[in-house]
Scaffold this active site. Structure first.
Site, mmCIF file in Angstrom:
data_model
loop_
_atom_site.group_PDB
_atom_site.id
_atom_site.type_symbol
_atom_site.label_atom_id
_atom_site.label_comp_id
_atom_site.label_asym_id
_atom_site.label_seq_id
_atom_site.Cartn_x
_atom_site.Cartn_y
_atom_site.Cartn_z
ATOM 1 N N LYS A 11 0.866 -1.181 0.000
ATOM 2 C CA LYS A 11 0.000 0.000 0.000
ATOM 3 C C LYS A 11 0.903 1.231 0.000
ATOM 4 C CE LYS A 11 -3.564 2.222 2.889
ATOM 5 N NZ LYS A 11 -4.365 2.050 4.134
ATOM 6 N N ASP A 110 -14.103 2.049 10.068
ATOM 7 C CA ASP A 110 -14.396 2.014 8.629
ATOM 8 C C ASP A 110 -14.699 0.592 8.164
ATOM 9 O OD1 ASP A 110 -14.852 3.141 6.158
ATOM 10 O OD2 ASP A 110 -12.739 3.214 5.576
#
Length: 287
Positions: A11, A110
């Site tokens: 990432k 989230d």
């Protein structure tokens, strides 16, 4: 691919230099992962924050996001009802761990189907902890700027900016509803799942989505209920299998068994001095 042949996922920050907010999220993710050891949470393997583009290195999760199995056509594979229950339990278990078993309580903030990954055995892995927060044990909420994905956000959090463990419960309730009603999933649920089991999961999702956070179950309670439903499914399947095994007798075996009785002859004593042919006790007409 690493030098030792392992496949990893990397990432990287989207902003080159000056992306302070994104770097802070990367740092926060590292801090959060340092407190987590759970089989249903993706593993952070390494990081690099000192280069032009910040990097986080994770274990590679082969089968992508849960979202694609819910909302996109996949002719090669679709989740069965049994697998759906297992995935729901695994995600709920990971959240229960974050809320009550980690070194400090952690709010994910989230939870959504695109942040749940499935490995090569279709086991769930909760991912993306960039906005997660750890709180002290005596804290009941976290006051922050509203952050998350609309559609999954707790309405109470939207109004008060106070995030609680029940806010994660609300987001999980949305995921549970997706698992029941997604375009690809809905057909499979109606095919594989029993009506009573489906209604139990639907009612649990409804409770998780209660507008009053206090009336929502805890993640521990969610896990317990889902495991109870899973147990009833397994018990029911086992019972049906046993019935099928008992009921399945070859017609030829039945015919042969009756033929032994209907055509056999035996001694007919008359004072023990003589014998005679016996007539069949029962005549069986086979169809």
């Amino acid at each position: 691919m690493l030098e030792d042949g392992r496949i990893v996922a990397v990432k990287k920050s989207k902003i080159v230099d000056g992306g302070d907010q994104e770097v802070r999220q990367f740092i926060n993710e590292i801090v959060i992962f340092s407190q987590i050891i759970h089989r249903n949470v993706v593993k952070l393997l390494s990081c690099c924050l000192e280069t032009e583009i910040s990097l986080l290195v994770y274990e590679f999760i082969a089968n992508g996001t849960l979202s694609k199995y819910i909302h996109k056509q996949n002719e090669e594979f679709s989740l069965t009802w049994e697998m759906t229950l297992r995935v729901a339990i695994e995600v709920a278990g990971a959240l229960a761990y974050l809320h009550s078993q980690a070194a400090c309580p952690i709010y994910h903030r989230d939870i959504k189907s695109s942040n749940i990954l499935l490995d090569d055995k279709y086991r769930a892995k909760v991912a993306d902890f960039g906005t997660s927060r750890s709180v002290s044990i005596d804290q009941t909420h976290l006051t922050t700027l509203v952050h998350g994905t609309f559609g999954y956000l707790d309405p109470e959090y939207l109004q008060s900016s106070q995030f609680t463990d029940k806010s994660d419960v609300y987001s999980f309730g949305v995921v549970l509803a997706e698992l029941l009603t997604g375009e690809k999933t809905d057909v499979r649920v109606m095919k594989d799942g029993g009506k009573e089991e489906i209604m139990k999961v639907a009612n649990l999702a409804k409770r998780c989505l209660n507008l009053n956070g206090r009336k929502r179950p805890t993640m521990k309670e969610v896990v317990a209920e889902l495991e109870g439903i899973q147990l009833s499914v397994n018990t029911s399947n086992h019972a049906h299998q046993n019935l099928a095994n008992v009921a399945y007798v070859q017609p030829q075996e039945i015919t042969e068994a009756w033929d032994v009785v209907s055509t056999s002859t035996g001694p007919c004593t008359d004072g023990g001095s003589s014998s005679c042919d016996a007539q069949p006790l029962l005549t069986v007409k086979t169809v």
